[in-house]
Design an enzyme around this catalytic site. Structure first.
Site, PDB file in Angstrom:
ATOM      1  CB  SER A  70      35.446  27.651 -28.366  1.00 21.17           C
ATOM      2  OG  SER A  70      35.554  28.620 -27.446  1.00 21.17           O
TER       3      SER A  70
HETATM    4  N1  SAM Z   1      37.766  31.364 -27.427  1.00 25.91           N
HETATM    5  C1  SAM Z   1      38.668  31.096 -26.301  1.00 25.91           C
HETATM    6  C2  SAM Z   1      39.845  30.049 -26.917  1.00 25.91           C
HETATM    7  O1  SAM Z   1      40.240  29.897 -27.932  1.00 25.91           O
HETATM    8  O2  SAM Z   1      40.478  29.622 -25.804  1.00 25.91           O
HETATM    9  C3  SAM Z   1      37.717  30.477 -25.325  1.00 25.91           C
HETATM   10  C4  SAM Z   1      36.876  31.204 -24.641  1.00 25.91           C
HETATM   11  S1  SAM Z   1      36.030  30.481 -23.447  1.00 25.91           S
HETATM   12  C5  SAM Z   1      34.751  29.709 -23.920  1.00 25.91           C
HETATM   13  C6  SAM Z   1      35.380  32.077 -22.465  1.00 25.91           C
HETATM   14  C7  SAM Z   1      35.901  32.938 -21.712  1.00 25.91           C
HETATM   15  O3  SAM Z   1      35.429  34.149 -21.597  1.00 25.91           O
HETATM   16  C8  SAM Z   1      36.503  32.586 -20.515  1.00 25.91           C
HETATM   17  O4  SAM Z   1      37.902  32.290 -20.430  1.00 25.91           O
HETATM   18  C9  SAM Z   1      35.857  33.475 -19.449  1.00 25.91           C
HETATM   19  O5  SAM Z   1      36.896  33.573 -18.337  1.00 25.91           O
HETATM   20  C10 SAM Z   1      35.961  34.762 -20.251  1.00 25.91           C
HETATM   21  N2  SAM Z   1      34.958  35.702 -19.779  1.00 25.91           N
HETATM   22  C11 SAM Z   1      33.825  35.589 -19.177  1.00 25.91           C
HETATM   23  N3  SAM Z   1      33.274  36.873 -19.031  1.00 25.91           N
HETATM   24  C12 SAM Z   1      34.127  37.429 -19.237  1.00 25.91           C
HETATM   25  C13 SAM Z   1      34.074  38.977 -19.305  1.00 25.91           C
HETATM   26  N4  SAM Z   1      33.142  39.788 -18.689  1.00 25.91           N
HETATM   27  N5  SAM Z   1      35.145  39.510 -19.798  1.00 25.91           N
HETATM   28  C14 SAM Z   1      36.192  38.902 -20.344  1.00 25.91           C
HETATM   29  N6  SAM Z   1      36.270  37.558 -20.206  1.00 25.91           N
HETATM   30  C15 SAM Z   1      35.138  36.983 -19.948  1.00 25.91           C
END
Ligand code: SAM
Length: 227
Positions: free
Chosen positions: A69
Site C-alpha cells: 500500500s
Molecule cells: N499492507 C500490506 C503491505 O504492507 O504490503 C499490503 C496489503 S495488500 C493491499 C492486501 C492483502 O490482503 C493481499 O496480500 C491479499 O492477498 C490479502 N487478502 C485479501 N483477502 C484476504 C483474506 N480474506 N484474508 C487474508 N488476507 C487477505
C-alpha cells in the site's frame, strides 16, 4: 526491544524526506508513527527493480499480482488505529509484511493473516530479516479472525471489505479500535469501529481504493470462490 533492526540498509535520506512530507501534509501527527516510518526500510519489501521508487508515495506491485500500500494510506490508517507498545494487534492482509513491520515496532505483538501462502512466506522472510520476534503470520481466511488469540486491542484490515466482517467485530476487545476500508470492490471509505461494552460505534472517514478482501465475510474471488 523486539528488534535490533538498525540495519544500515541504505535510502535513509529518502526515507527522511518521505516522513517529512507525511508530517508536513498532516498525515502523520504521532511521533511514534513517524519513528516507525523512519526506521522500517520500505525498499526491502518490494522487488529490487523497484527500490528506486520505494520512498515515493505510491502503491507498488509485489508478487502474486498484489500491492504494497501507499505510505500515506498506511500512515493514515495507523493514525486512526492508535497502536501502542502495550497492545495486541490483529492484521488482515499481510501482503509484503511492510505494514506488519511498522505495527511490530509500534505494538506489543502482531497476529497477521494472509490468504496467499507465497505472500505469507515472502512477508515472513521480510519481517524476520529485521529480527522482529513479536510477529506471527498465518495463512487462512482473515475474515474469520483468529479466535485462538482473541480478543484483540486493535484490528486493521488492509483489503476492501463489503462490510466489516462480523467475526472481527466479535473478536475486538472492549475499548478496542478496528480500522477497515468498506465499500465496493473499486472504491471504499476507511471506517473506524470502537467498542465500549456491548456498544459498537462506526465512523466513516476518508476515501481509499484497496484490493478486495476475499473470503467468507468478504468478496468472492474471480472464480466465484469465497474461501
Ligand atoms: N499492507 C500490506 C503491505 O504492507 O504490503 C499490503 C496489503 S495488500 C493491499 C492486501 C492483502 O490482503 C493481499 O496480500 C491479499 O492477498 C490479502 N487478502 C485479501 N483477502 C484476504 C483474506 N480474506 N484474508 C487474508 N488476507 C487477505
Amino acid at each position: 526491544m523486539k528488534s535490533e533492526l538498525i540495519i544500515d540498509s541504505g535510502f535513509a535520506f529518502r526515507r527522511s524526506l518521505m516522513v517529512e512530507k507525511l508530517w508536513r501534509d498532516g498525515v502523520i501527527t504521532n511521533p511514534s508513527i513517524a519513528e516507525a516510518f523512519e526506521i522500517i526500510p520500505r525498499h526491502l519489501f518490494v522487488p529490487k527493480s523497484l527500490w528506486h521508487k520505494a520512498y515515493e508515495d505510491q502503491p507498488l506491485p509485489i508478487i502474486h499480482d498484489q500491492t504494497i500500500s501507499q505510505p500515506s494510506v498506511i500512515a493514515n490508517m495507523l493514525e486512526i488505529l492508535e497502536p501502542r507498545k502495550d497492545l495486541r494487534v490483529l492484521e488482515i492482509g499481510t501482503g509484503s509484511g511492510y505494514q506488519t513491520a511498522l505495527l511490530a515496532f509500534l505494538s506489543k505483538c502482531v497476529f497477521s493473516i494472509e490468504r496467499i501462502k507465497r505472500l505469507a512466506d515472502y512477508a515472513r522472510a521480510n519481517v524476520y530479516a529485521l529480527k522482529f520476534d513479536n510477529v506471527t503470520i498465518q495463512v487462512f481466511d482473515g475474515t474469520l479472525g483468529w479466535k485462538a488469540n482473541a480478543p484483540f486491542d486493535r484490528i486493521i484490515v488492509s483489503a476492501a471489505a463489503p462490510a466489516a466482517p462480523k467475526p472481527l467485530l466479535e473478536q475486538l476487545k472492549d475499548g478496542g479500535r478496528m480500522v477497515v476500508p468498506e465499500g465496493t470492490r473499486d472504491k471504499q471509505h476507511i471506517c473506524l469501529y470502537t467498542k465500549v461494552g456491548n456498544k459498537i460505534e462506526r465512523v466513516v472517514l476518508n476515501e481509499v481504493s484497496f484490493v478486495p478482501l476475499i473470503g467468507a465475510y468478504g468478496w468472492e474471488d474471480s472464480c466465484g470462490n469465497s474461501s
